[in-house]
Motif scaffolding. Structure first.
Motif, PDB file in Angstrom:
ATOM      1  N   GLY A 150     -52.141  -2.905  -7.609  1.00 32.58           N
ATOM      2  CA  GLY A 150     -52.609  -4.149  -6.806  1.00 32.58           C
ATOM      3  C   GLY A 150     -53.049  -5.486  -7.585  1.00 32.58           C
ATOM      4  O   GLY A 150     -53.465  -6.354  -7.139  1.00 32.58           O
ATOM      5  N   ILE A 151     -52.838  -5.512  -8.970  1.00 35.04           N
ATOM      6  CA  ILE A 151     -53.376  -6.388  -9.855  1.00 35.04           C
ATOM      7  C   ILE A 151     -52.098  -7.333  -9.791  1.00 35.04           C
ATOM      8  O   ILE A 151     -51.161  -7.155 -10.144  1.00 35.04           O
ATOM      9  CB  ILE A 151     -53.544  -6.112 -11.399  1.00 35.04           C
ATOM     10  N   GLN A 152     -52.611  -8.853  -9.504  1.00 33.78           N
ATOM     11  CA  GLN A 152     -51.543  -9.814  -9.404  1.00 33.78           C
ATOM     12  C   GLN A 152     -51.489 -10.808 -10.477  1.00 33.78           C
ATOM     13  O   GLN A 152     -50.487 -11.600 -10.410  1.00 33.78           O
ATOM     14  CB  GLN A 152     -51.963 -10.676  -8.078  1.00 33.78           C
ATOM     15  N   TYR A 153     -52.296 -10.652 -11.447  1.00 35.13           N
ATOM     16  CA  TYR A 153     -52.056 -11.793 -12.755  1.00 35.13           C
ATOM     17  C   TYR A 153     -52.031 -11.240 -13.863  1.00 35.13           C
ATOM     18  O   TYR A 153     -52.685 -10.077 -14.188  1.00 35.13           O
ATOM     19  CB  TYR A 153     -53.363 -12.888 -12.579  1.00 35.13           C
ATOM     20  N   ALA A 154     -50.752 -11.543 -14.755  1.00 32.83           N
ATOM     21  CA  ALA A 154     -50.660 -11.285 -16.033  1.00 32.83           C
ATOM     22  C   ALA A 154     -50.713 -12.357 -17.040  1.00 32.83           C
ATOM     23  O   ALA A 154     -50.020 -13.624 -16.428  1.00 32.83           O
ATOM     24  CB  ALA A 154     -49.301 -10.618 -15.913  1.00 32.83           C
ATOM     25  N   TRP A 155     -51.480 -12.352 -17.975  1.00 35.62           N
ATOM     26  CA  TRP A 155     -51.652 -13.230 -18.957  1.00 35.62           C
ATOM     27  C   TRP A 155     -50.800 -12.807 -20.008  1.00 35.62           C
ATOM     28  O   TRP A 155     -51.179 -12.265 -20.642  1.00 35.62           O
ATOM     29  CB  TRP A 155     -53.107 -13.609 -19.238  1.00 35.62           C
ATOM     30  N   LYS A 197     -57.127 -22.527 -17.086  1.00 39.73           N
ATOM     31  CA  LYS A 197     -58.471 -22.892 -16.970  1.00 39.73           C
ATOM     32  C   LYS A 197     -58.985 -22.304 -15.501  1.00 39.73           C
ATOM     33  O   LYS A 197     -60.121 -22.246 -15.458  1.00 39.73           O
ATOM     34  CB  LYS A 197     -58.754 -24.283 -17.041  1.00 39.73           C
ATOM     35  N   GLU A 198     -58.393 -22.593 -14.529  1.00 38.48           N
ATOM     36  CA  GLU A 198     -58.726 -22.202 -13.044  1.00 38.48           C
ATOM     37  C   GLU A 198     -58.680 -20.769 -13.083  1.00 38.48           C
ATOM     38  O   GLU A 198     -59.618 -20.115 -12.439  1.00 38.48           O
ATOM     39  CB  GLU A 198     -57.435 -22.678 -11.936  1.00 38.48           C
ATOM     40  N   ILE A 199     -58.042 -19.961 -13.805  1.00 41.19           N
ATOM     41  CA  ILE A 199     -57.764 -18.484 -13.920  1.00 41.19           C
ATOM     42  C   ILE A 199     -59.079 -18.102 -14.466  1.00 41.19           C
ATOM     43  O   ILE A 199     -59.763 -17.224 -13.883  1.00 41.19           O
ATOM     44  CB  ILE A 199     -56.800 -17.821 -14.461  1.00 41.19           C
ATOM     45  N   LEU A 200     -59.493 -18.603 -15.467  1.00 41.65           N
ATOM     46  CA  LEU A 200     -60.834 -18.386 -16.220  1.00 41.65           C
ATOM     47  C   LEU A 200     -61.977 -18.817 -15.467  1.00 41.65           C
ATOM     48  O   LEU A 200     -62.920 -18.106 -15.736  1.00 41.65           O
ATOM     49  CB  LEU A 200     -60.736 -19.023 -17.462  1.00 41.65           C
ATOM     50  N   LYS A 201     -61.972 -19.646 -14.602  1.00 40.14           N
ATOM     51  CA  LYS A 201     -63.230 -19.899 -13.723  1.00 40.14           C
ATOM     52  C   LYS A 201     -63.197 -19.101 -12.522  1.00 40.14           C
ATOM     53  O   LYS A 201     -64.199 -18.572 -12.219  1.00 40.14           O
ATOM     54  CB  LYS A 201     -62.989 -21.544 -13.505  1.00 40.14           C
ATOM     55  N   LYS A 202     -62.109 -18.604 -11.839  1.00 34.92           N
ATOM     56  CA  LYS A 202     -62.177 -17.939 -10.612  1.00 34.92           C
ATOM     57  C   LYS A 202     -62.423 -16.640 -11.034  1.00 34.92           C
ATOM     58  O   LYS A 202     -63.029 -15.776 -10.095  1.00 34.92           O
ATOM     59  CB  LYS A 202     -60.848 -18.235  -9.874  1.00 34.92           C
ATOM     60  N   TYR A 203     -61.575 -15.677 -12.063  1.00 39.13           N
ATOM     61  CA  TYR A 203     -61.647 -14.482 -12.161  1.00 39.13           C
ATOM     62  C   TYR A 203     -62.455 -14.006 -13.435  1.00 39.13           C
ATOM     63  O   TYR A 203     -62.799 -14.659 -14.314  1.00 39.13           O
ATOM     64  CB  TYR A 203     -60.271 -14.118 -12.449  1.00 39.13           C
ATOM     65  N   LYS A 204     -63.311 -13.056 -13.133  1.00 38.37           N
ATOM     66  CA  LYS A 204     -64.136 -12.297 -14.197  1.00 38.37           C
ATOM     67  C   LYS A 204     -63.856 -11.057 -14.851  1.00 38.37           C
ATOM     68  O   LYS A 204     -64.455 -10.622 -15.700  1.00 38.37           O
ATOM     69  CB  LYS A 204     -65.633 -12.262 -13.726  1.00 38.37           C
ATOM     70  N   HIS A 205     -62.987 -10.448 -14.296  1.00 34.69           N
ATOM     71  CA  HIS A 205     -62.329  -8.826 -14.662  1.00 34.69           C
ATOM     72  C   HIS A 205     -61.157  -8.975 -15.206  1.00 34.69           C
ATOM     73  O   HIS A 205     -60.273  -9.070 -14.589  1.00 34.69           O
ATOM     74  CB  HIS A 205     -62.643  -8.064 -13.444  1.00 34.69           C
ATOM     75  N   PRO A 221     -62.688  -3.072 -11.019  1.00 30.63           N
ATOM     76  CA  PRO A 221     -61.895  -4.161 -10.533  1.00 30.63           C
ATOM     77  C   PRO A 221     -61.306  -4.922 -11.877  1.00 30.63           C
ATOM     78  O   PRO A 221     -62.098  -4.957 -12.618  1.00 30.63           O
ATOM     79  CB  PRO A 221     -62.575  -5.112  -9.675  1.00 30.63           C
ATOM     80  N   ILE A 222     -59.911  -4.892 -11.732  1.00 35.92           N
ATOM     81  CA  ILE A 222     -59.227  -6.045 -12.734  1.00 35.92           C
ATOM     82  C   ILE A 222     -58.775  -7.081 -11.903  1.00 35.92           C
ATOM     83  O   ILE A 222     -57.827  -6.786 -10.877  1.00 35.92           O
ATOM     84  CB  ILE A 222     -58.278  -5.165 -13.520  1.00 35.92           C
ATOM     85  N   ASP A 223     -58.977  -8.181 -12.458  1.00 35.98           N
ATOM     86  CA  ASP A 223     -57.979  -9.362 -11.749  1.00 35.98           C
ATOM     87  C   ASP A 223     -57.059  -9.867 -12.517  1.00 35.98           C
ATOM     88  O   ASP A 223     -55.959 -10.436 -11.988  1.00 35.98           O
ATOM     89  CB  ASP A 223     -59.326 -10.572 -11.891  1.00 35.98           C
ATOM     90  N   VAL A 224     -57.051  -9.999 -13.834  1.00 37.55           N
ATOM     91  CA  VAL A 224     -56.103 -10.527 -14.877  1.00 37.55           C
ATOM     92  C   VAL A 224     -55.862  -9.256 -15.915  1.00 37.55           C
ATOM     93  O   VAL A 224     -56.818  -8.941 -16.618  1.00 37.55           O
ATOM     94  CB  VAL A 224     -56.506 -11.661 -15.512  1.00 37.55           C
ATOM     95  N   VAL A 225     -54.581  -9.176 -16.330  1.00 38.33           N
ATOM     96  CA  VAL A 225     -54.142  -8.225 -17.458  1.00 38.33           C
ATOM     97  C   VAL A 225     -53.683  -9.396 -18.434  1.00 38.33           C
ATOM     98  O   VAL A 225     -52.669  -9.950 -18.221  1.00 38.33           O
ATOM     99  CB  VAL A 225     -53.412  -7.108 -16.962  1.00 38.33           C
ATOM    100  N   ILE A 258     -65.154 -10.787 -24.364  1.00 36.64           N
ATOM    101  CA  ILE A 258     -66.534 -10.250 -24.206  1.00 36.64           C
ATOM    102  C   ILE A 258     -67.607 -11.149 -24.290  1.00 36.64           C
ATOM    103  O   ILE A 258     -68.659 -11.373 -23.730  1.00 36.64           O
ATOM    104  CB  ILE A 258     -66.727  -8.897 -24.744  1.00 36.64           C
ATOM    105  N   GLU A 259     -67.450 -11.880 -25.538  1.00 37.25           N
ATOM    106  CA  GLU A 259     -68.405 -12.987 -25.735  1.00 37.25           C
ATOM    107  C   GLU A 259     -68.635 -14.042 -24.796  1.00 37.25           C
ATOM    108  O   GLU A 259     -69.613 -14.573 -24.653  1.00 37.25           O
ATOM    109  CB  GLU A 259     -68.124 -13.552 -27.110  1.00 37.25           C
ATOM    110  N   ARG A 260     -67.659 -14.387 -24.045  1.00 40.71           N
ATOM    111  CA  ARG A 260     -67.459 -15.279 -23.058  1.00 40.71           C
ATOM    112  C   ARG A 260     -68.275 -14.849 -21.902  1.00 40.71           C
ATOM    113  O   ARG A 260     -68.160 -15.653 -20.782  1.00 40.71           O
ATOM    114  CB  ARG A 260     -66.343 -16.111 -22.781  1.00 40.71           C
ATOM    115  N   GLY A 261     -68.478 -13.519 -21.565  1.00 36.42           N
ATOM    116  CA  GLY A 261     -69.197 -13.229 -20.576  1.00 36.42           C
ATOM    117  C   GLY A 261     -68.302 -12.526 -19.581  1.00 36.42           C
ATOM    118  O   GLY A 261     -68.638 -12.144 -18.471  1.00 36.42           O
ATOM    119  N   TYR A 262     -67.285 -12.178 -19.811  1.00 38.12           N
ATOM    120  CA  TYR A 262     -66.100 -11.565 -18.828  1.00 38.12           C
ATOM    121  C   TYR A 262     -66.283 -10.096 -19.018  1.00 38.12           C
ATOM    122  O   TYR A 262     -66.503  -9.598 -19.925  1.00 38.12           O
ATOM    123  CB  TYR A 262     -64.680 -11.940 -19.302  1.00 38.12           C
ATOM    124  N   ASP A 263     -66.232  -9.542 -17.770  1.00 39.52           N
ATOM    125  CA  ASP A 263     -66.196  -7.879 -17.645  1.00 39.52           C
ATOM    126  C   ASP A 263     -64.726  -7.541 -18.270  1.00 39.52           C
ATOM    127  O   ASP A 263     -63.726  -7.838 -17.675  1.00 39.52           O
ATOM    128  CB  ASP A 263     -66.295  -7.442 -16.215  1.00 39.52           C
TER     129      ASP A 263
END
Length: 125
Positions: A89-94, A4-12, A65-69, A34-39
């Protein structure tokens, strides 16, 4: 960091394994973000577009920019995507359930990728 923190903090977000098949998770996850408004950028070596939205062949093709893959691919393809992540340099993998094993998680840890192990569809309800 919790999902939930990832989803609040990151948008790309980039979603690996996007498909035109509406019954598959690659489609559902891409559309949900996309529906939730994330890039959201879709990656597929097979498809050029989904519902009129252009897809990319690799993470390296995305010039934004990409925050999470988000991994929705078979783990045998994951190592190449992890290399692309570290090069960019992308640091987060979901990691969606069923997309990883202990060997892959250990590799990700060793190369400095932070792993989120959760179903993104559940977390974005």
């Amino acid at each position: 960091m919790e999902p939930k923190e990832i989803l609040k903090k990151y948008k790309h977000f980039a979603v690996l394994g996007v498909t035109q098949n509406k019954d598959k998770y690659g489609y559902k996850i891409f559309k949900r973000l996309i529906e939730r408004g994330y890039d959201t950028y879709g990656v597929s070596p097979i498809y050029n577009e989904v519902d009129g939205i252009s897809l990319y062949k690799s993470l390296e093709d995305i010039h934004a920019p990409i925050d999470v893959v988000v991994f929705v691919v078979n783990k045998k393809y994951a190592f190449e995507y992890i290399k692309q992540m570290t090069d960019l340099g992308i640091q987060y993998a979901w990691m969606q359930p069923g997309t990883y094993d202990d060997e892959l998680l250990e590799h990700m840890k060793n190369v400095g990728v932070n792993v989120i192990q959760a179903c993104i569809l559940v977390e974005t309800k």
